[in-house]
Motif scaffolding. Structure first.
Motif, mmCIF file in Angstrom:
data_model
loop_
_atom_site.group_PDB
_atom_site.id
_atom_site.type_symbol
_atom_site.label_atom_id
_atom_site.label_comp_id
_atom_site.label_asym_id
_atom_site.label_seq_id
_atom_site.Cartn_x
_atom_site.Cartn_y
_atom_site.Cartn_z
ATOM 1 N N VAL A 1 -69.068 56.741 -20.183
ATOM 2 C CA VAL A 1 -69.076 55.280 -20.017
ATOM 3 C C VAL A 1 -68.683 54.667 -21.361
ATOM 4 C CG1 VAL A 1 -70.366 53.242 -19.294
ATOM 5 C CG2 VAL A 1 -70.979 55.481 -18.377
ATOM 6 N N LEU A 2 -67.386 54.409 -21.522
ATOM 7 C CA LEU A 2 -66.899 53.859 -22.786
ATOM 8 C C LEU A 2 -66.622 52.368 -22.687
ATOM 9 C CD1 LEU A 2 -64.540 56.735 -23.947
ATOM 10 C CD2 LEU A 2 -66.899 56.276 -24.617
ATOM 11 N N SER A 3 -66.726 51.816 -21.482
ATOM 12 C CA SER A 3 -66.618 50.377 -21.257
ATOM 13 C C SER A 3 -67.693 50.001 -20.248
ATOM 14 C CB SER A 3 -65.223 50.023 -20.738
ATOM 15 O OG SER A 3 -65.108 48.634 -20.490
ATOM 16 N N PRO A 4 -68.855 49.552 -20.714
ATOM 17 C CA PRO A 4 -69.998 49.384 -19.816
ATOM 18 C C PRO A 4 -69.902 48.141 -18.951
ATOM 19 C CG PRO A 4 -70.582 48.621 -21.994
ATOM 20 C CD PRO A 4 -69.187 49.201 -22.104
ATOM 21 N N PRO A 5 -70.561 48.168 -17.787
ATOM 22 C CA PRO A 5 -70.698 46.958 -16.969
ATOM 23 C C PRO A 5 -71.809 46.080 -17.527
ATOM 24 C CG PRO A 5 -71.841 48.756 -15.909
ATOM 25 C CD PRO A 5 -71.220 49.326 -17.152
ATOM 26 N N GLY A 6 -72.052 44.947 -16.872
ATOM 27 C CA GLY A 6 -73.166 44.091 -17.291
ATOM 28 C C GLY A 6 -74.481 44.819 -17.175
ATOM 29 N N THR A 7 -74.696 45.498 -16.036
ATOM 30 C CA THR A 7 -75.872 46.347 -15.875
ATOM 31 C C THR A 7 -75.454 47.637 -15.172
ATOM 32 O OG1 THR A 7 -76.575 45.544 -13.681
ATOM 33 C CG2 THR A 7 -77.361 44.318 -15.615
ATOM 34 N N ASP B 1 -83.194 44.679 -11.395
ATOM 35 C CA ASP B 1 -82.979 44.482 -9.969
ATOM 36 C C ASP B 1 -81.802 43.529 -9.755
ATOM 37 O OD1 ASP B 1 -84.036 44.905 -7.193
ATOM 38 O OD2 ASP B 1 -84.136 42.716 -7.271
ATOM 39 N N ILE B 2 -80.958 43.844 -8.773
ATOM 40 C CA ILE B 2 -79.816 43.005 -8.440
ATOM 41 C C ILE B 2 -80.000 42.463 -7.032
ATOM 42 C CG2 ILE B 2 -77.310 42.930 -8.148
ATOM 43 C CD1 ILE B 2 -78.231 43.399 -11.010
ATOM 44 N N ASN B 3 -79.855 41.154 -6.880
ATOM 45 C CA ASN B 3 -79.925 40.539 -5.552
ATOM 46 C C ASN B 3 -78.594 40.763 -4.840
ATOM 47 O OD1 ASN B 3 -80.048 38.867 -3.291
ATOM 48 N ND2 ASN B 3 -81.296 37.334 -4.339
ATOM 49 N N THR C 1 -62.957 51.809 -12.068
ATOM 50 C CA THR C 1 -62.655 50.701 -12.953
ATOM 51 C C THR C 1 -62.303 49.470 -12.115
ATOM 52 O OG1 THR C 1 -61.360 50.037 -14.900
ATOM 53 C CG2 THR C 1 -60.191 51.263 -13.182
ATOM 54 N N PHE C 2 -61.837 48.411 -12.773
ATOM 55 C CA PHE C 2 -61.463 47.174 -12.084
ATOM 56 C C PHE C 2 -60.045 46.799 -12.475
ATOM 57 C CE2 PHE C 2 -63.194 46.106 -16.148
ATOM 58 C CZ PHE C 2 -62.446 45.039 -16.610
ATOM 59 N N LEU C 3 -59.367 46.063 -11.599
ATOM 60 C CA LEU C 3 -57.975 45.697 -11.847
ATOM 61 C C LEU C 3 -57.824 44.244 -12.275
ATOM 62 C CD1 LEU C 3 -56.125 47.574 -8.963
ATOM 63 C CD2 LEU C 3 -56.453 48.261 -11.337
ATOM 64 N N ARG C 4 -58.849 43.432 -12.047
ATOM 65 C CA ARG C 4 -58.859 42.080 -12.583
ATOM 66 C C ARG C 4 -60.088 41.976 -13.480
ATOM 67 N NH1 ARG C 4 -57.677 38.660 -7.002
ATOM 68 N NH2 ARG C 4 -55.445 39.124 -6.839
ATOM 69 N N GLU C 5 -60.655 40.806 -13.582
ATOM 70 C CA GLU C 5 -61.924 40.635 -14.292
ATOM 71 C C GLU C 5 -62.923 40.023 -13.331
ATOM 72 O OE1 GLU C 5 -64.496 41.315 -17.065
ATOM 73 O OE2 GLU C 5 -62.439 41.536 -17.715
ATOM 74 N N PRO C 6 -63.160 40.699 -12.197
ATOM 75 C CA PRO C 6 -64.001 40.070 -11.174
ATOM 76 C C PRO C 6 -65.479 40.347 -11.393
ATOM 77 C CG PRO C 6 -63.169 42.141 -10.349
ATOM 78 C CD PRO C 6 -62.662 42.001 -11.755
ATOM 79 N N THR C 7 -66.306 39.418 -10.900
ATOM 80 C CA THR C 7 -67.700 39.759 -10.723
ATOM 81 C C THR C 7 -67.782 40.672 -9.504
ATOM 82 O OG1 THR C 7 -68.015 37.813 -9.350
ATOM 83 C CG2 THR C 7 -68.539 37.601 -11.694
ATOM 84 N N GLY C 8 -68.730 41.554 -9.486
ATOM 85 C CA GLY C 8 -68.833 42.442 -8.344
ATOM 86 C C GLY C 8 -69.920 43.471 -8.531
ATOM 87 N N VAL C 9 -70.203 44.183 -7.441
ATOM 88 C CA VAL C 9 -71.230 45.224 -7.436
ATOM 89 C C VAL C 9 -70.601 46.506 -6.903
ATOM 90 C CG1 VAL C 9 -73.428 45.982 -6.466
ATOM 91 C CG2 VAL C 9 -73.111 43.584 -7.105
ATOM 92 N N HIS C 10 -70.787 47.583 -7.635
ATOM 93 C CA HIS C 10 -70.333 48.905 -7.191
ATOM 94 C C HIS C 10 -71.564 49.767 -6.929
ATOM 95 C CE1 HIS C 10 -68.134 52.745 -7.116
ATOM 96 N NE2 HIS C 10 -69.094 53.203 -7.893
ATOM 97 N N TYR D 1 -80.319 50.117 -2.661
ATOM 98 C CA TYR D 1 -78.917 50.391 -2.935
ATOM 99 C C TYR D 1 -78.383 51.494 -2.017
ATOM 100 C CZ TYR D 1 -80.337 47.640 -6.939
ATOM 101 O OH TYR D 1 -80.851 46.652 -7.732
ATOM 102 N N THR D 2 -79.151 52.559 -1.826
ATOM 103 C CA THR D 2 -78.739 53.581 -0.862
ATOM 104 C C THR D 2 -78.745 53.005 0.550
ATOM 105 O OG1 THR D 2 -81.025 54.403 -0.711
ATOM 106 C CG2 THR D 2 -79.568 55.504 -2.278
ATOM 107 N N ALA D 3 -79.739 52.183 0.851
ATOM 108 C CA ALA D 3 -79.807 51.561 2.171
ATOM 109 C C ALA D 3 -78.586 50.690 2.427
ATOM 110 C CB ALA D 3 -81.087 50.741 2.292
#
Length: 408
Positions: A236-242, A24-26, A179-188, A119-121
């Protein structure tokens, strides 16, 4: 009442509803952060060499010589979108709702419930952008369309709602790179609804290249009508944290077909819960799920797959394979078959293991070093037949697989 109010009301009621699977992600912090982020999109040049290389690694052709159209979104902001092909519309969700509502209203939140989970909400309540692609009856696109979703700002929430609609006897291939262009934390968060009309064929290839500071929750639903075909490839050859995703394909019409494949690598402390479901609802429907999971470091991969047969003469096959490269990595395979009629034919094959030493020694006897032999075996394991993929994109994926396997 606005056209979306009924959906927003359902979304509000589901805004704290956890997902069935995955960590679960807050989202509260990211939602509040949205209100403080400036409205204007960053001035990003996709042809800048550094940006170009990043986008090419997830299948995006920034010069678009071999593409029929493109859509680019950075965070919540749409950069550009267009179609080269008559009979094919590439729109933003907002434009489609405002100017093409009669064309999309029967498809809006039909393949994915708006109240499926929080997440859909969140996509309905706070999301912006997302592409709408409409392919008219009889239009067969020879070169792929491409869509690109990028994370750029730190601590950002990206929440697009995508819809693809194929009319009757149409054909299209969509390549999506995220993908990402920096090294940011974030949620997609991404909701994708695909509708394949009678006698039509949709090929969808999605390549994810994330960083371990990101959390990704795609939600996908597909509906296929009589004689239609859906082919999906998820890499998925470069995974996210979750990561947690579990697309559902409904083969509603007679003699419909679906092929869903995935290749996933777990690195670092990534937690990946990946799977898919095919529901065989139409007489003579057939579906296949193929997955490959590679676990390294302290990663955890849960590979799910489910095929449900509820129609006469339905056939399905599920193949789930995992390869461990670390004593600290974990792979769980969860195959499920559910038959509701006596003439449904469903099969599955699942295995998890390590690289066999005798295979390494055999290759070493042919002149390869230990590391070279290991890389060859891993590369062979990760190679999945990718149907309907343009040669240039297949070569790109093969080269990325080669680079990844050489570093393991």
């Amino acid at each position: 009442m606005g056209v979306r109010e009924e959906f927003k009301e359902k979304a509000r009621k589901a805004s704290t509803k956890p997902a069935t699977y995955g960590p679960d992600i807050n989202l509260d912090y990211y939602i509040q952060r949205l209100k403080r982020i400036e409205e204007d999109a960053e001035a990003i040049n996709v042809k800048d060499p550094k940006v170009q290389g990043k986008l090419e690694s997830v299948g995006i052709d920034v010069f678009e010589a071999e593409r029929s159209g493109s859509y680019y979104q950075v965070d919540q902001q749409v950069l550009s979108y267009y179609s080269k092909i008559p009979g094919v519309k590439v729109l933003t969700l907002e434009e489609a709702i405002e100017n093409h509502w009669d064309e999309i209203k029967e498809y809006f939140w039909k393949a994915v419930p708006v109240d499926k989970d929080k997440y859909t909400a969140t996509v309905e309540l706070y999301g912006r952008g997302g592409y709408v692609i409409i392919v008219d009856d009889g239009v067969k696109i020879k070169q792929p369309l491409q869509t690109c979703l990028l994370l750029y700002r730190r601590e950002v929430l990206q929440a697009p709602h995508n819809i693809i609609i194929l009319g009757e006897n149409a054909e299209a291939h969509i390549i999506t790179g995220c993908t990402f262009l920096r090294e940011p934390t974030g949620v997609h968060l991404g909701v994708s609804e695909f509708y394949v009309g009678r006698g039509s064929k949709l090929t969808f290839t999605m390549i994810h290249g994330w960083g371990l500071q990101q959390h990704v929750r795609p939600r996908t639903g597909v509906i296929v009508e009589d004689g239609g075909e859906y082919i999906s490839h998820y890499v998925v050859l470069s995974p996210p944290g979750t990561l947690q995703t579990y697309p559902q394909v409904k083969l509603k019409g007679k003699n419909t077909r679906a092929h869903v494949s995935s290749v996933c690598v777990g690195l670092g402390k990534s937690v990946v819960d990946i799977g898919s479901e095919i529901v065989l609802e139409g007489e003579g429907a057939s579906g296949e799920i193929i997955s490959r999971s590679l676990g390294k470091d302290n990663s955890t991969i849960i590979a799910r797959g489910r095929i449900v047969g509820v129609a006469e003469r339905a056939k399905g096959h599920l193949e789930c394979m995992g390869l461990l490269l670390s004593n600290s990595a974990v792979i769980e395979a969860v195959p499920q078959l559910s038959a509701h009629l006596d003439d449904v034919e469903l099969t599955h094959e699942a295995s998890i293991g390590r690289i066999a030493e005798d295979e390494i020694y055999y290759l070493m006897s042919k002149g390869f070093t230990y590391d070279e032999a290991k890389s060859i075996i891993v590369r062979g394991f990760m190679s999945v037949e990718i149907k309907g993929l343009p040669k240039a994109l297949k070569d790109m994926i093969d080269s990325v697989v080669t680079i990844i396997s050489s570093k393991l």
